[in-house]
Design an enzyme around this catalytic site. Structure first.
Site, mmCIF file in Angstrom:
data_model
loop_
_atom_site.group_PDB
_atom_site.id
_atom_site.type_symbol
_atom_site.label_atom_id
_atom_site.label_comp_id
_atom_site.label_asym_id
_atom_site.label_seq_id
_atom_site.Cartn_x
_atom_site.Cartn_y
_atom_site.Cartn_z
ATOM 1 N N ARG A 96 0.862 -1.188 0.000
ATOM 2 C CA ARG A 96 0.000 0.000 0.000
ATOM 3 C C ARG A 96 0.894 1.231 0.000
ATOM 4 O O ARG A 96 1.679 1.422 0.931
ATOM 5 C CB ARG A 96 -0.905 -0.003 1.234
ATOM 6 C CG ARG A 96 -1.686 1.271 1.426
ATOM 7 C CD ARG A 96 -2.605 1.195 2.657
ATOM 8 N NE ARG A 96 -3.360 2.428 2.789
ATOM 9 C CZ ARG A 96 -3.184 3.314 3.780
ATOM 10 N NH1 ARG A 96 -2.306 3.107 4.748
ATOM 11 N NH2 ARG A 96 -3.897 4.421 3.816
ATOM 12 N N HIS A 140 -2.716 10.991 0.901
ATOM 13 C CA HIS A 140 -2.179 10.765 2.240
ATOM 14 C C HIS A 140 -1.520 12.088 2.667
ATOM 15 O O HIS A 140 -0.325 12.152 2.905
ATOM 16 C CB HIS A 140 -1.193 9.594 2.216
ATOM 17 C CG HIS A 140 -0.939 8.956 3.562
ATOM 18 N ND1 HIS A 140 -1.050 7.606 3.786
ATOM 19 C CD2 HIS A 140 -0.575 9.482 4.746
ATOM 20 C CE1 HIS A 140 -0.756 7.323 5.057
ATOM 21 N NE2 HIS A 140 -0.456 8.451 5.662
ATOM 22 N N GLU A 185 -7.231 8.508 6.350
ATOM 23 C CA GLU A 185 -7.500 9.146 7.634
ATOM 24 C C GLU A 185 -7.929 10.614 7.527
ATOM 25 O O GLU A 185 -7.203 11.519 7.974
ATOM 26 C CB GLU A 185 -6.260 9.057 8.544
ATOM 27 C CG GLU A 185 -5.809 7.642 8.816
ATOM 28 C CD GLU A 185 -4.730 7.553 9.902
ATOM 29 O OE1 GLU A 185 -4.284 8.599 10.393
ATOM 30 O OE2 GLU A 185 -4.359 6.434 10.270
ATOM 31 N N ASN A 314 -7.358 1.796 9.893
ATOM 32 C CA ASN A 314 -6.042 1.979 10.518
ATOM 33 C C ASN A 314 -6.253 1.988 12.019
ATOM 34 O O ASN A 314 -7.145 2.696 12.512
ATOM 35 C CB ASN A 314 -5.411 3.318 10.119
ATOM 36 C CG ASN A 314 -5.041 3.372 8.646
ATOM 37 O OD1 ASN A 314 -5.185 2.390 7.922
ATOM 38 N ND2 ASN A 314 -4.565 4.520 8.200
ATOM 39 N N TYR A 316 -4.172 1.787 15.989
ATOM 40 C CA TYR A 316 -2.929 1.751 16.765
ATOM 41 C C TYR A 316 -3.174 1.530 18.259
ATOM 42 O O TYR A 316 -2.471 0.772 18.905
ATOM 43 C CB TYR A 316 -2.149 3.058 16.564
ATOM 44 C CG TYR A 316 -1.585 3.159 15.156
ATOM 45 C CD1 TYR A 316 -0.335 2.641 14.862
ATOM 46 C CD2 TYR A 316 -2.326 3.722 14.119
ATOM 47 C CE1 TYR A 316 0.180 2.691 13.581
ATOM 48 C CE2 TYR A 316 -1.819 3.771 12.824
ATOM 49 C CZ TYR A 316 -0.565 3.253 12.559
ATOM 50 O OH TYR A 316 -0.067 3.290 11.286
ATOM 51 N N GLU A 395 -3.501 -0.117 8.080
ATOM 52 C CA GLU A 395 -2.333 0.268 8.891
ATOM 53 C C GLU A 395 -2.497 -0.283 10.301
ATOM 54 O O GLU A 395 -3.592 -0.222 10.872
ATOM 55 C CB GLU A 395 -2.199 1.791 9.034
ATOM 56 C CG GLU A 395 -1.596 2.486 7.857
ATOM 57 C CD GLU A 395 -1.451 3.989 8.090
ATOM 58 O OE1 GLU A 395 -1.222 4.420 9.233
ATOM 59 O OE2 GLU A 395 -1.591 4.718 7.091
HETATM 60 C C1 FCB Z 1 -1.159 7.130 10.777
HETATM 61 C C2 FCB Z 1 -0.728 7.690 9.450
HETATM 62 C C3 FCB Z 1 0.647 7.231 9.000
HETATM 63 C C4 FCB Z 1 1.612 7.168 10.153
HETATM 64 C C5 FCB Z 1 1.033 6.352 11.275
HETATM 65 C C6 FCB Z 1 1.958 6.164 12.450
HETATM 66 O O1 FCB Z 1 -2.041 8.000 11.401
HETATM 67 O O2 FCB Z 1 -1.656 7.360 8.450
HETATM 68 O O3 FCB Z 1 1.079 8.088 7.983
HETATM 69 O O4 FCB Z 1 1.941 8.430 10.556
HETATM 70 O O5 FCB Z 1 -0.144 6.954 11.733
#
Ligand code: FCB
Length: 495
Positions: A96, A140, A185, A314, A316, A395
């Site tokens: 990607r 992006h 995002e 995405n 985290y 992501e």
């Molecule tokens: C996301 C972004 C990517 C990177 C990661 C850690 O929010 O899409 O570009 O910065 O976080």
């Protein structure tokens, strides 16, 4: 390689290999890595590329750690064949990447730069030759600066320019790229770009942030329609959202209400118009003191609510939020000046009604709580609230401080643990019914982490920023074995 829905027999959650339980993924599960143009390409002024808002923002003093910019970054623009060869060595099924709008339409409208298109065309060919499926993101975050000068995402015309650009790229690459993602995002573009100002263009105005969110949604809808007009019938269109798993900081009615509000602002403001053709009424009501929402014109939701083939997620870390109070506001101000590294409340961007609260560890180097279970929880919520959606993890990953051993190796066990936990969470969500077709790890390479510059390393491949040499970390070798085994469990961290 293409992604197909697993049958329930293939989707078996556990099998045994020796004494170890093995979590196998569905047959055809797509394993990949993700990157983004401004974070890796460099060559910022080459071959006709125009300036973007990230060039302007990173070059302004004080906006990034150490004054870092993406001028050179990982120099991927010049090392692309070498990087693709590395992807093949790792056994990636898919890659990607994002396309820099200012390479294709340097001033944001009008004249198309063929040299820019040629770069991505070569990248796609290189990937296909090595059996790697390309997934292209159109935006992006590197908005052409001239469009920002005309108001950026607060200007409805930017959505129209985006659709024109989408059609240009779709026509040039659509014969070889099976899936296009319109935006990455939009939460960050809108709320960090125009609300907190911690991303380009660095504006701090919540009314502007809400208008940006709508125009990004509109750009997505117009972009999908533009893509459909040029793509072959088999072409797929998608959107990538960084959905939040939001929890209230306490059981008080005020904090629970703040959690509802933030969940609406973070998730439903994007999901609902795209998938249901309407904005969430509660969020519109919550924020009437900030905006009258008059930028949402009659018929806009129809333009936004066009079918997509897959939703990219995405993810985290979970979020913990509290209702805004003057005490939290004061603590947030103290936090900005606190050199101890202790966590403090932070104003939630795009609203004045909530604060993001500190959470218990363990943490990544970003200070983000590591809690894999929250990932399955989020995926199952999306599966419950928006049934029938095809999902792709576009992501997921972590930054840790690398320790480089004497022989140059990086034994990043913490990354491996993060990956193991989060892949386990994806596996659990699939076993419970979520239709997740693939996983793209963030990120292939250490890269320019926006306002953190090069200080945060998310890559499974280390980049030495002096020599630009690449070296796979242990996490890369681990991921490569996960891919080969199509799952976890018996795959060990050691070689
Ligand atoms: C996301 C972004 C990517 C990177 C990661 C850690 O929010 O899409 O570009 O910065 O976080």
């Amino acid at each position: 390689m293409t992604y197909t829905q697993a049958t329930s027999a293939e989707n078996e959650s556990t099998a045994t290999a020796g004494n170890q339980p093995t979590q196998r993924f569905p047959v055809g599960f797509l394993w990949g890595c993700a990157t983004a143009s401004y974070q890796i390409e460099g060559a910022a002024t080459e071959d006709g590329r125009g300036p973007s808002i990230w060039d302007t923002y990173s070059h302004a003093p004080g906006n990034t750690s150490n004054g870092d910019t993406g001028d050179v970054a990982c120099d991927h623009y010049h090392r692309m064949p070498e990087d693709v060869a590395m992807m093949a060595q790792l056994g990636l099924h898919a890659y990607r990447f994002s396309i820099a709008w200012p390479r294709i339409v340097p001033t944001g409208s009008g004249q198309v730069n063929q040299t820019g298109l040629d770069f991505y065309s070569r990248l796609v060919d290189e990937l296909l030759q090595r059996g790697i499926e390309p997934l292209a993101t159109l935006y992006h975050w590197d908005l052409p600066q001239p469009l920002q000068d005309a108001g950026g995402w607060t200007n409805r015309a930017t959505s129209e320019r985006f659709a024109e650009y989408a059609a240009v790229v779709g026509a040039a690459l659509g014969d070889r790229v099976p899936t296009f993602t319109t935006l990455n995002e939009p939460w960050c573009s809108a709320y960090l770009g125009y609300g907190s100002g911690s991303h380009a263009p660095g504006i701090t105005d919540n009314a502007a942030a809400l208008s940006a969110a709508h125009h990004l949604n509109l750009a997505h809808g117009l972009g999908v329609s533009a893509l459909r007009s040029v793509l072959p019938a088999s072409g797929r269109a998608s959107l990538t959202l960084n959905l939040a798993l939001v929890r209230p900081a306490s059981d008080s009615p005020a904090d629970r209400n703040a959690a509802r509000h933030v969940e609406g602002l973070a998730n439903r403001v994007f999901l609902d118009p795209v998938l249901r053709g309407e904005y969430p009424q509660d969020v519109l009501e919550d924020l009437r003191h900030i905006t009258d929402w008059s930028f949402i014109r009659d018929g806009d939701c129809k333009l936004i609510n066009v079918p997509i083939d897959v939703l990219g997620i995405n993810y985290y870390s979970p979020a913990r939020v509290a209702a805004a109070t003057s005490e939290l506001a004061a603590d947030a101000v103290r936090g900005r000046a606190d050199p101890s590294g202790a966590q403090h409340p932070v104003r939630y961007p795009g609203t004045d009604l909530a604060f993001t609260m500190p959470q218990a560890g363990p943490y990544t180097a970003m200070g983000w709580r590591i809690e894999p279970g929250s990932f399955s929880e989020l995926l199952l919520r999306v599966h419950r609230d928006y049934p029938g959606l095809t999902l792709m993890i576009t992501e997921n990953g972590a930054a840790f401080d690398d320790v480089v051993a004497e022989d140059g190796a990086i034994h990043d066990e913490n990354w491996i643990d993060y990956l193991r936990g989060h892949l386990g969470a994806v596996h659990d969500a699939i076993a419970a019914g979520a239709d997740v077709r693939g996983y793209f790890l963030w990120s292939l390479l250490d890269n320019f982490e926006w306002s953190y510059g090069f200080s945060k390393r998310f890559g499974i491949v280390r980049v030495d920023y002096d020599t630009l040499q690449r070296r796979p970390k242990d996490s890369a070798l681990f991921y490569s074995r996960v891919i080969a085994a199509n799952g976890l469990g018996s795959v060990s961290a050691a070689q």
